[in-house]
Scaffold this motif. Sequence first.
Motif, PDB file in Angstrom:
ATOM      1  N   TYR A   1       0.843  -1.203   0.000  1.00 50.98           N
ATOM      2  CA  TYR A   1       0.000   0.000   0.000  1.00 50.98           C
ATOM      3  C   TYR A   1       0.873   1.246   0.000  1.00 50.98           C
ATOM      4  O   TYR A   1       0.669   2.164  -0.804  1.00 50.98           O
ATOM      5  CB  TYR A   1      -0.939   0.020   1.206  1.00 50.98           C
ATOM      6  CG  TYR A   1      -1.697   1.339   1.277  1.00 50.98           C
ATOM      7  CD1 TYR A   1      -2.858   1.534   0.549  1.00 50.98           C
ATOM      8  CD2 TYR A   1      -1.188   2.423   2.007  1.00 50.98           C
ATOM      9  CE1 TYR A   1      -3.522   2.759   0.561  1.00 50.98           C
ATOM     10  CE2 TYR A   1      -1.840   3.652   2.020  1.00 50.98           C
ATOM     11  CZ  TYR A   1      -2.999   3.811   1.300  1.00 50.98           C
ATOM     12  OH  TYR A   1      -3.633   5.029   1.303  1.00 50.98           O
ATOM     13  N   PHE A   2       1.825   1.301   0.932  1.00 51.02           N
ATOM     14  CA  PHE A   2       2.719   2.462   0.984  1.00 51.02           C
ATOM     15  C   PHE A   2       3.478   2.629  -0.330  1.00 51.02           C
ATOM     16  O   PHE A   2       3.680   3.746  -0.810  1.00 51.02           O
ATOM     17  CB  PHE A   2       3.715   2.319   2.135  1.00 51.02           C
ATOM     18  CG  PHE A   2       3.112   2.424   3.500  1.00 51.02           C
ATOM     19  CD1 PHE A   2       2.428   3.563   3.892  1.00 51.02           C
ATOM     20  CD2 PHE A   2       3.234   1.380   4.408  1.00 51.02           C
ATOM     21  CE1 PHE A   2       1.874   3.664   5.168  1.00 51.02           C
ATOM     22  CE2 PHE A   2       2.687   1.466   5.677  1.00 51.02           C
ATOM     23  CZ  PHE A   2       2.003   2.608   6.059  1.00 51.02           C
ATOM     24  N   HIS A   3       3.892   1.505  -0.913  1.00 53.52           N
ATOM     25  CA  HIS A   3       4.686   1.549  -2.137  1.00 53.52           C
ATOM     26  C   HIS A   3       3.890   2.139  -3.301  1.00 53.52           C
ATOM     27  O   HIS A   3       4.363   3.033  -4.004  1.00 53.52           O
ATOM     28  CB  HIS A   3       5.160   0.140  -2.495  1.00 53.52           C
ATOM     29  CG  HIS A   3       6.245   0.123  -3.522  1.00 53.52           C
ATOM     30  ND1 HIS A   3       7.577   0.011  -3.203  1.00 53.52           N
ATOM     31  CD2 HIS A   3       6.190   0.212  -4.870  1.00 53.52           C
ATOM     32  CE1 HIS A   3       8.302   0.035  -4.315  1.00 53.52           C
ATOM     33  NE2 HIS A   3       7.473   0.142  -5.342  1.00 53.52           N
ATOM     34  N   THR A   4       2.682   1.636  -3.481  1.00 52.22           N
ATOM     35  CA  THR A   4       1.843   2.099  -4.591  1.00 52.22           C
ATOM     36  C   THR A   4       1.432   3.555  -4.407  1.00 52.22           C
ATOM     37  O   THR A   4       1.345   4.317  -5.374  1.00 52.22           O
ATOM     38  CB  THR A   4       0.590   1.216  -4.713  1.00 52.22           C
ATOM     39  OG1 THR A   4       0.993  -0.149  -4.911  1.00 52.22           O
ATOM     40  CG2 THR A   4      -0.273   1.649  -5.884  1.00 52.22           C
ATOM     41  N   ASN A   5       1.191   3.925  -3.160  1.00 55.47           N
ATOM     42  CA  ASN A   5       0.719   5.274  -2.851  1.00 55.47           C
ATOM     43  C   ASN A   5       1.845   6.142  -2.297  1.00 55.47           C
ATOM     44  O   ASN A   5       1.672   6.873  -1.315  1.00 55.47           O
ATOM     45  CB  ASN A   5      -0.435   5.189  -1.849  1.00 55.47           C
ATOM     46  CG  ASN A   5      -1.643   4.475  -2.415  1.00 55.47           C
ATOM     47  OD1 ASN A   5      -2.449   5.070  -3.124  1.00 55.47           O
ATOM     48  ND2 ASN A   5      -1.772   3.181  -2.125  1.00 55.47           N
TER      49      ASN A   5
ATOM     50  N   CYS B   1      14.050   3.652  -1.644  1.00 56.93           N
ATOM     51  CA  CYS B   1      14.951   3.554  -0.490  1.00 56.93           C
ATOM     52  C   CYS B   1      14.418   2.603   0.575  1.00 56.93           C
ATOM     53  O   CYS B   1      15.046   2.394   1.598  1.00 56.93           O
ATOM     54  CB  CYS B   1      15.202   4.935   0.112  1.00 56.93           C
ATOM     55  SG  CYS B   1      16.706   5.037   1.119  1.00 56.93           S
ATOM     56  N   GLY B   2      13.239   2.044   0.354  1.00 54.41           N
ATOM     57  CA  GLY B   2      12.737   1.016   1.258  1.00 54.41           C
ATOM     58  C   GLY B   2      11.948   1.507   2.447  1.00 54.41           C
ATOM     59  O   GLY B   2      11.617   0.721   3.346  1.00 54.41           O
ATOM     60  N   HIS B   3      11.582   2.785   2.485  1.00 55.28           N
ATOM     61  CA  HIS B   3      10.861   3.297   3.637  1.00 55.28           C
ATOM     62  C   HIS B   3       9.458   2.701   3.749  1.00 55.28           C
ATOM     63  O   HIS B   3       8.867   2.715   4.837  1.00 55.28           O
ATOM     64  CB  HIS B   3      10.775   4.820   3.583  1.00 55.28           C
ATOM     65  CG  HIS B   3      12.103   5.511   3.629  1.00 55.28           C
ATOM     66  ND1 HIS B   3      12.225   6.886   3.712  1.00 55.28           N
ATOM     67  CD2 HIS B   3      13.374   5.028   3.607  1.00 55.28           C
ATOM     68  CE1 HIS B   3      13.517   7.215   3.728  1.00 55.28           C
ATOM     69  NE2 HIS B   3      14.223   6.107   3.653  1.00 55.28           N
ATOM     70  N   ASP B   4       8.921   2.193   2.645  1.00 56.33           N
ATOM     71  CA  ASP B   4       7.640   1.497   2.702  1.00 56.33           C
ATOM     72  C   ASP B   4       7.727   0.274   3.611  1.00 56.33           C
ATOM     73  O   ASP B   4       6.794  -0.037   4.353  1.00 56.33           O
ATOM     74  CB  ASP B   4       7.162   1.113   1.301  1.00 56.33           C
ATOM     75  CG  ASP B   4       8.232   0.408   0.472  1.00 56.33           C
ATOM     76  OD1 ASP B   4       9.438   0.598   0.732  1.00 56.33           O
ATOM     77  OD2 ASP B   4       7.870  -0.328  -0.470  1.00 56.33           O
ATOM     78  N   PHE B   5       8.879  -0.426   3.569  1.00 57.94           N
ATOM     79  CA  PHE B   5       9.105  -1.551   4.475  1.00 57.94           C
ATOM     80  C   PHE B   5       9.123  -1.087   5.923  1.00 57.94           C
ATOM     81  O   PHE B   5       8.563  -1.758   6.803  1.00 57.94           O
ATOM     82  CB  PHE B   5      10.447  -2.223   4.160  1.00 57.94           C
ATOM     83  CG  PHE B   5      10.414  -3.166   3.001  1.00 57.94           C
ATOM     84  CD1 PHE B   5      10.173  -4.516   3.188  1.00 57.94           C
ATOM     85  CD2 PHE B   5      10.648  -2.715   1.720  1.00 57.94           C
ATOM     86  CE1 PHE B   5      10.163  -5.398   2.125  1.00 57.94           C
ATOM     87  CE2 PHE B   5      10.635  -3.583   0.646  1.00 57.94           C
ATOM     88  CZ  PHE B   5      10.394  -4.937   0.846  1.00 57.94           C
ATOM     89  N   HIS B   6       9.811   0.011   6.181  1.00 59.54           N
ATOM     90  CA  HIS B   6       9.971   0.470   7.558  1.00 59.54           C
ATOM     91  C   HIS B   6       8.615   0.743   8.195  1.00 59.54           C
ATOM     92  O   HIS B   6       8.347   0.324   9.335  1.00 59.54           O
ATOM     93  CB  HIS B   6      10.822   1.741   7.592  1.00 59.54           C
ATOM     94  CG  HIS B   6      12.134   1.612   6.881  1.00 59.54           C
ATOM     95  ND1 HIS B   6      12.891   2.697   6.487  1.00 59.54           N
ATOM     96  CD2 HIS B   6      12.816   0.515   6.470  1.00 59.54           C
ATOM     97  CE1 HIS B   6      13.982   2.274   5.880  1.00 59.54           C
ATOM     98  NE2 HIS B   6      13.956   0.957   5.850  1.00 59.54           N
TER      99      HIS B   6
ATOM    100  N   HIS C   1      16.760  -0.044   8.920  1.00 62.00           N
ATOM    101  CA  HIS C   1      16.666   0.403   7.532  1.00 62.00           C
ATOM    102  C   HIS C   1      16.986  -0.789   6.642  1.00 62.00           C
ATOM    103  O   HIS C   1      18.012  -1.447   6.825  1.00 62.00           O
ATOM    104  CB  HIS C   1      17.667   1.530   7.269  1.00 62.00           C
ATOM    105  CG  HIS C   1      17.388   2.321   6.015  1.00 62.00           C
ATOM    106  ND1 HIS C   1      17.336   1.751   4.755  1.00 62.00           N
ATOM    107  CD2 HIS C   1      17.141   3.647   5.840  1.00 62.00           C
ATOM    108  CE1 HIS C   1      17.078   2.694   3.867  1.00 62.00           C
ATOM    109  NE2 HIS C   1      16.949   3.849   4.490  1.00 62.00           N
ATOM    110  N   VAL C   2      16.096  -1.105   5.701  1.00 62.38           N
ATOM    111  CA  VAL C   2      16.369  -2.211   4.793  1.00 62.38           C
ATOM    112  C   VAL C   2      17.441  -1.806   3.782  1.00 62.38           C
ATOM    113  O   VAL C   2      17.603  -0.634   3.457  1.00 62.38           O
ATOM    114  CB  VAL C   2      15.092  -2.674   4.070  1.00 62.38           C
ATOM    115  CG1 VAL C   2      14.100  -3.267   5.068  1.00 62.38           C
ATOM    116  CG2 VAL C   2      14.456  -1.550   3.272  1.00 62.38           C
ATOM    117  N   ALA C   3      18.175  -2.801   3.292  1.00 61.29           N
ATOM    118  CA  ALA C   3      19.273  -2.555   2.359  1.00 61.29           C
ATOM    119  C   ALA C   3      19.108  -3.442   1.129  1.00 61.29           C
ATOM    120  O   ALA C   3      18.973  -4.661   1.248  1.00 61.29           O
ATOM    121  CB  ALA C   3      20.618  -2.832   3.022  1.00 61.29           C
ATOM    122  N   ALA C   4      19.105  -2.813  -0.046  1.00 57.56           N
ATOM    123  CA  ALA C   4      19.018  -3.547  -1.303  1.00 57.56           C
ATOM    124  C   ALA C   4      20.419  -3.954  -1.758  1.00 57.56           C
ATOM    125  O   ALA C   4      21.422  -3.621  -1.136  1.00 57.56           O
ATOM    126  CB  ALA C   4      18.345  -2.691  -2.367  1.00 57.56           C
ATOM    127  N   GLY C   5      20.480  -4.677  -2.871  1.00 52.54           N
ATOM    128  CA  GLY C   5      21.775  -5.076  -3.416  1.00 52.54           C
ATOM    129  C   GLY C   5      21.914  -6.583  -3.472  1.00 52.54           C
ATOM    130  O   GLY C   5      20.971  -7.329  -3.209  1.00 52.54           O
TER     131      GLY C   5
END
Length: 391
Positions: A20-24, A97-102, A159-163
């Motif tokens: 939800y956060f990601h889409t919006n 940056c992954g804040h939707d996960f947070h 904070h999630v980390a991609a890569g």
Amino acid sequence: MNYYERAQELNEETIANRRYFHTNAEVGLDMPKAKAYVMKKLTEYGLEPKECGYGVTATLGHGGKCIMLRADMDALPMPEESGEPFACPTGKEAHACGHDFHAAMLLTAAKMLKENESELEGTVKFMFQPAEENFLGSKNMIENGILENPKVDAALAYHVAAGKMPVGIYMYNDNGTMMYSVDGFQIDIKGKGSHGAYPQNSIDPINIGVHVYLALEAIMAREVDPTKACVMTVGQFQGGTAENIIPDVATLKGTIRSNDKQARELMVRRMKEVATKTAESYGGTAEITMLSEVPPLICDPKLTDEFVGYMKEMNIPGMMPYPGISASASEDFASIAEKVPSTFMYLSAGYPDERGQYGAHNPKVQFNEGVCPIGPSCLAYCATQWLKNNK
């Protein structure tokens, strides 16, 4: 309560909230959709959320010491090219940056802690924060009392980390600067406009800006201690509207970053002096505006080691510590850590395969939802154990 098992049971809900956060996706301080969604969910979970500046807060527990769990919620002002079916459709915002996960993970942590509230030996405060990316969110919520009533004794954020990293790695720093300070600046150079054919009638702000830029480089090359980690970047240089008009004004925008307090103070002071004096030497003026002033992120060593110990106790499969992490990026949780003992950690949400080839702030970045049970369970367990052992 076994928080990891419960987080696995709630995993579909965590993922749904994340999407939800990601889409919006929303950027900056004013995030009406995210704020309303968080308040709705917290209310459903039995909490009593309230606004705190542009953010949202809530508490639960039974007096005693207070630990604060924080999540940022904001996206970046950029198009998304992740290819995810739930990508933000606007072409203007992206959770790169992954804040939707947070935000989603903190919601699940709040639900579990509410379910286990009778066992808590103190108070948990939740901080859902906007505007981390432009370093205004923590400041706004601090000014509106997030650290008071009840007074916060410790704080924790992930904070999630991609890569190209498998899920399960958690990165921290218990003995130095984890992330650099950031001082954003804007230099408005004022001159005198004229026809491009008659430059002698002008005070060219573009010419002044070029010399200011070169002088700023000299600060880094000849004044900063080379043993200190320091970065100065001018990312914007704007002036003029046509090829045959010398404008009145030119603007430079940039950032100064360091892991050293004295080096930071030197660079900020000299940036202001060099810009002002250089402009004056060419007949113009320079007005400096500070866009952000965020200290280095330095985690409390004792508290960090305590949280690492709790995470090891959980025996989550595949979890692996990575100590001593340091990054030249910046994080406005540092404004919290400057005022109360705090810990900030990275949780890997990457992919070892081709999906992990892009990092944070890239429009194609993808994050692994396999991290979704880990974040909420660690937040809840660390809060519970800290309150138990720090009465």
